[in-house]
Design an enzyme around this catalytic site. Structure first.
Site, mmCIF file in Angstrom:
data_model
loop_
_atom_site.group_PDB
_atom_site.id
_atom_site.type_symbol
_atom_site.label_atom_id
_atom_site.label_comp_id
_atom_site.label_asym_id
_atom_site.label_seq_id
_atom_site.Cartn_x
_atom_site.Cartn_y
_atom_site.Cartn_z
ATOM 1 N N ASP A 1 0.823 -1.219 0.000
ATOM 2 C CA ASP A 1 0.000 0.000 0.000
ATOM 3 C C ASP A 1 0.855 1.266 0.000
ATOM 4 O O ASP A 1 0.594 2.209 -0.759
ATOM 5 C CB ASP A 1 -0.975 -0.012 1.182
ATOM 6 C CG ASP A 1 -0.278 -0.188 2.525
ATOM 7 O OD1 ASP A 1 0.855 -0.703 2.550
ATOM 8 O OD2 ASP A 1 -0.858 0.197 3.548
ATOM 9 N N ASP B 1 -0.215 -9.607 3.474
ATOM 10 C CA ASP B 1 -1.347 -9.310 4.367
ATOM 11 C C ASP B 1 -2.676 -9.266 3.630
ATOM 12 O O ASP B 1 -3.741 -9.265 4.245
ATOM 13 C CB ASP B 1 -1.132 -7.965 5.069
ATOM 14 C CG ASP B 1 0.000 -8.021 6.078
ATOM 15 O OD1 ASP B 1 0.558 -9.109 6.266
ATOM 16 O OD2 ASP B 1 0.318 -6.967 6.666
HETATM 17 N N1 LIG Z 1 2.170 8.185 1.264
HETATM 18 C C1 LIG Z 1 3.338 7.897 0.675
HETATM 19 N N2 LIG Z 1 3.850 8.710 -0.276
HETATM 20 C C2 LIG Z 1 5.027 8.422 -0.872
HETATM 21 N N3 LIG Z 1 5.756 7.333 -0.596
HETATM 22 C C3 LIG Z 1 5.309 6.481 0.333
HETATM 23 C C4 LIG Z 1 4.084 6.721 1.014
HETATM 24 N N4 LIG Z 1 3.888 5.719 1.889
HETATM 25 C C5 LIG Z 1 4.955 4.900 1.760
HETATM 26 N N5 LIG Z 1 5.803 5.354 0.818
HETATM 27 C C6 LIG Z 1 7.066 4.743 0.393
HETATM 28 O O1 LIG Z 1 6.794 3.451 -0.140
HETATM 29 C C7 LIG Z 1 7.804 2.539 0.239
HETATM 30 C C8 LIG Z 1 7.196 1.299 0.836
HETATM 31 O O2 LIG Z 1 6.263 1.660 1.869
HETATM 32 P P1 LIG Z 1 6.026 0.709 3.132
HETATM 33 O O3 LIG Z 1 7.301 0.526 3.869
HETATM 34 O O4 LIG Z 1 4.876 1.244 3.875
HETATM 35 O O5 LIG Z 1 5.725 -0.710 2.516
HETATM 36 P P2 LIG Z 1 4.507 -1.202 1.654
HETATM 37 O O6 LIG Z 1 4.720 -0.857 0.234
HETATM 38 O O7 LIG Z 1 3.239 -0.738 2.268
HETATM 39 O O8 LIG Z 1 4.697 -2.758 1.786
HETATM 40 P P3 LIG Z 1 4.281 -3.700 3.022
HETATM 41 O O9 LIG Z 1 3.279 -4.650 2.455
HETATM 42 O O10 LIG Z 1 5.517 -4.381 3.431
HETATM 43 O O11 LIG Z 1 3.711 -2.833 4.094
HETATM 44 C C9 LIG Z 1 8.738 3.281 1.180
HETATM 45 O O12 LIG Z 1 9.916 3.578 0.482
HETATM 46 C C10 LIG Z 1 7.980 4.526 1.573
HETATM 47 O O13 LIG Z 1 8.834 5.640 1.743
HETATM 48 O O1 LIG Z 2 9.767 -6.259 9.662
HETATM 49 P P1 LIG Z 2 9.387 -5.573 8.418
HETATM 50 O O2 LIG Z 2 10.208 -5.944 7.242
HETATM 51 O O3 LIG Z 2 9.303 -4.095 8.578
HETATM 52 O O4 LIG Z 2 7.928 -6.049 8.001
HETATM 53 C C1 LIG Z 2 6.909 -6.366 8.861
HETATM 54 C C2 LIG Z 2 5.574 -6.116 8.221
HETATM 55 O O5 LIG Z 2 5.544 -6.420 6.851
HETATM 56 C C3 LIG Z 2 4.347 -7.111 6.521
HETATM 57 O O6 LIG Z 2 4.709 -8.411 6.217
HETATM 58 C C4 LIG Z 2 3.667 -6.554 5.315
HETATM 59 O O7 LIG Z 2 3.169 -5.298 5.569
HETATM 60 C C5 LIG Z 2 3.484 -7.029 7.790
HETATM 61 O O8 LIG Z 2 2.656 -8.115 7.964
HETATM 62 C C6 LIG Z 2 4.520 -6.895 8.855
HETATM 63 O O9 LIG Z 2 4.036 -6.224 9.988
HETATM 64 MG MG LIG Z 3 2.122 -1.464 3.948
#
Ligand SMILES: Nc1ncnc2c1ncn2[C@@H]1O[C@H](COP(=O)(O)OP(=O)(O)OP(=O)(O)O)[C@@H](O)[C@H]1O
Ligand SMILES: O=P(O)(O)OC[C@H]1O[C@](O)(CO)[C@@H](O)[C@@H]1O
Ligand SMILES: [Mg+2]
Length: 669
Positions: free
Chosen positions: A372, A402
């Site tokens: 996300d 997730d």
């Molecule tokens: N609102 C946002 N605007 C711009 N970049 C973002 C935003 N939210 C998150 N990012 C960027 O997206 C990347 C991934 O975000 P995050 O660590 O939340 O993981 P994710 O893509 O949600 O995956 P996961 O399923 O592991 O949570 C990071 O480099 C973060 O800086």
């Molecule tokens: O320890 P990390 O790499 O930050 O990731 C943990 C998180 O990543 C996920 O696998 C995906 O968002 C979550 O279920 C968990 O909380």
């Molecule tokens: Mg996420």
């Protein structure tokens, strides 16, 4: 909640927003935006007031507080409507909303009007029949207060439902240039909504030709591809679309559709001009390497594209790391490995630096694989690319074990994770059944959404208790978890508990809470599993004087570090190929996803507006409860809240009541 709550101290990292779009929104259909945890931020223009029923269906039920914000603009620069008329329409909107099923459900209505205008305050109070407190200070700080309000819910769950009644786009443009900019907000594109007969709505994705005129088109090289010639099926029809909801009544409107993914007859890139890049961000997920492989191979084999690079280490890699050249040869075997060959990271999203790097390297197709947060980052990159007028297609491929991404049927890697979780549950079951009063306790991932635990439990049939973030529970007293454990142990001598990492966070005693935020701003969770095990052991040894044997298994990282299983591998292949076809056809600013079993292109804003949650008033949760035989664990107060939740007039219009698991609502206690 009172106006005072607006002043709570929330750091700037909590100020997520989607409201910067407000002056470009065409209608309330496109105007329901969501924030972390699913706040509905509804932007209601005066003339949209009659559509409040739609608002109700989209965000009704979960929200308890309604905030009206009324900006009265006295500059007149952009408004051709006399103020008297605007005032009238504002009141009509407010009245219509306040008496609608949606408006009347709110516990409290807070009206924010220019603080100096007491007359307006009184008018508001009359209309909504509630005490209305004006927010003090100028218009800019009122906006800030609203952000605070959005983020004040317990457990990070927002409680506010905000309605903005705008009477001047000009004022808000002014605000955006001012304080919005300092909040790191960007101007977003207007959603492309196409309507047709019988309530047909296409939520279309942007196209390069939307902002670059006279782009040349080329025949699709697939026409010469022997595999496609063999089946004589080359291209999808230009008007093909996929309905968001497939369960309908005979008189239902045709409803929302997404553009069907697939190869198009004309492409907007010549193969030798394509310079593509791939980046993976966020946590690991089974299938990342498969998607990388299939993008590289798809571009190469279907479109003859030779230049593909991998960005190392997530978003920050665009400006701080090396790139790696990707060829069909170099990615040939990577799908057999877990993780991502490119590396990944959290945080480090610097839009300007990222787009500078895209521009400097001459990249014209960007494939962004992530959850996300990543998709939100991709949306911002797309906006910046568009603002600079670059011919760069930005495509997102959603990943998360997730399964918390909305709209799509499921995310890749989810099935593999659920399958791997079976091994831990089996081990817990073996341990529990081999010893007297054995308890096997398994903690799985699931920060905000409990899908992994739900599906792993249903698949296993060995689980006696499943705990997810969406379903609150309590430990002691009648109907509590401890009572249930005792009952189960007495009945069968053993039990298996499976818990999502995000469950029960609110129960942790203060001394156990150490959580902060990760580099992306995600709240880090405390190890509730460990804490729960300690509480269970203490309860039975000290209070009940009953010997139990509890074995704690925490396979959280093991279930996401594996390679994808066979079905995820095929799914990843289709996602990657769909992304390639979309980018080659000139589409941009989209996420690929499976909707009702069909590959589609979904505009970023739909993916980013809410988080997918398990709905505990849905039949799937009933299936779970009847599989484990656990009680609902709802306290009388919580049960009342659930019972009070009204179903929308037409259930089919609301995802959460359709038959299946696709949900867009959450429950906030
Ligand atoms: N609102 C946002 N605007 C711009 N970049 C973002 C935003 N939210 C998150 N990012 C960027 O997206 C990347 C991934 O975000 P995050 O660590 O939340 O993981 P994710 O893509 O949600 O995956 P996961 O399923 O592991 O949570 C990071 O480099 C973060 O800086
Ligand atoms: O320890 P990390 O790499 O930050 O990731 C943990 C998180 O990543 C996920 O696998 C995906 O968002 C979550 O279920 C968990 O909380
Ligand atoms: Mg996420």
């Amino acid at each position: 909640m009172s106006v005072v709550d607006f002043h709570c101290s929330v750091g700037p990292e909590d100020l997520y927003t989607s409201v910067d779009q407000h002056f470009a929104l065409p209608s309330i259909y496109a105007a329901v935006w969501s924030k972390i945890g699913g706040t509905g931020f509804v932007l209601l223009r005066p003339f949209d007031c009659y559509q409040s029923g739609v608002v109700d269906r989209r965000v009704g039920g979960a929200r308890r507080i309604c905030v009206f914000v009324y900006f009265r603009y006295s500059g007149g620069e952009c408004s051709s409507v006399p103020f008297e008329l605007l005032d009238l329409s504002f009141r009509a909107a407010l009245l219509s909303f306040a008496v609608s099923p949606c408006g009347s459900r709110f516990e409290q209505v807070v009206g924010a009007v220019p603080w100096w205008n007491l007359y307006e305050v009184l008018q508001l109070a009359l209309v909504v029949r509630q005490p209305v407190k004006p927010l003090r200070s100028d218009r800019v700080s009122q906006l800030v207060y609203i952000w605070y309000c959005i983020n004040t819910g317990r457990r990070g769950m927002p409680r506010a439902f905000v309605v903005l009644v705008l009477d001047s786009f000009g004022l808000l443009k002014g605000l955006r240039n001012g304080s919005f900019a300092t909040m790191g907000l960007e101007c977003k594109s207007m959603p492309k909504i196409v309507t047709g007969a019988h309530g047909y709505v296409l939520e279309d994705v942007p196209h390069l030709s939307d902002y670059i005129p006279n782009l040349p088109v080329y025949p699709n090289p697939l026409e010469d591809n022997p595999a496609y010639s063999a089946v004589r099926q080359y291209f999808v029809h230009v008007d093909d679309s996929v309905p968001e909801k497939v369960v309908v009544h005979k008189d239902s409107p045709r409803g929302v559709h997404f553009r069907r993914a697939g190869p198009r007859e004309k492409v907007y890139f010549e193969s030798e001009d394509v310079n593509a890049c791939i980046v993976t961000c966020g946590g690991l997920c089974p299938g990342l390497n498969t998607v990388i492989r299939e993008i590289v191979c798809g571009l190469h084999h279907m479109y003859g594209v030779k230049r593909v690079i991998g960005i190392n280490g997530g978003y920050r890699g665009f400006y701080s790391k090396n790139t790696v050249s990707l060829t069909p040869n170099s990615v040939n075997d990577i799908h057999k490995r877990g993780g991502t060959i490119l590396g990944t990271s959290r945080g480090g999203h610097d839009t300007k630096k990222i787009v500078d790097s895209i521009q400097d390297r001459g990249i014209n197709q960007v494939y962004i694989i992530g959850g996300d947060g990543t998709q939100k980052g991709a949306a911002v990159i797309f906006e910046e690319v568009k603002r600079r007028g670059l011919k760069v297609a930005v495509a997102g491929i959603p990943k998360t074990i997730d399964n918390d991404i909305p709209v799509i049927d499921k995310s890749f890697g989810f099935d593999s994770a659920v399958e791997e979780a079976q091994r831990a549950i089996n081990a817990a079951h073996v341990e529990a059944t081999s010893i007297e009063n054995g308890i096997g306790f398994v903690k799985l991932m699931g920060r905000y959404s409990g899908f992994i635990v739900l599906y792993a439990t249903l698949a296993s049939r060995d689980v006696d208790c499943c705990l997810i973030p969406e379903s609150p529970f309590y430990l002691e007293g009648p109907g509590g978890l401890f009572e249930y454990i005792e009952k189960r142990l007495k009945e069968q001598g053993h039990m298996v508990i499976v818990m999502a990492e995000g469950a029960g966070q609110e129960l942790l005693s203060e001394d156990f809470q150490t959580a902060t935020h990760d580099a992306s701003g995600n709240k880090l969770l405390d190890d509730c599993g460990l804490w729960m095990c300690r509480r269970i052991k203490d309860y039975f040894s000290k209070k009940k004087k009953m010997a139990i044997n509890l074995k704690y298994i925490d396979p959280t990282y093991m279930i996401r570090a594996i390679p994808s299983n066979a079905s995820d591998n095929v799914y990843c292949t289709l996602l990657a190929q769909s992304a390639v076809h979309g980018a080659m056809a000139g589409f941009t600013g989209f996420t690929v996803g499976l909707v009702n079993g069909r590959q589609t292109y979904i505009p970023f804003y739909r993916i980013n507006e809410v988080r997918n949650h398990v709905i505990i008033t849905d039949r799937m949760w009933a299936r779970l409860l009847s599989s484990t035989n656990q009680p609902s664990f709802l306290s009388p107060k919580q049960a009342n809240v659930v019972a009070e939740m009204e179903h929308p007039d037409t259930q089919l219009l609301d995802d959460s009541f359709a038959d299946g698991e696709k949900v867009i609502k959450d429950i906030t206690f």
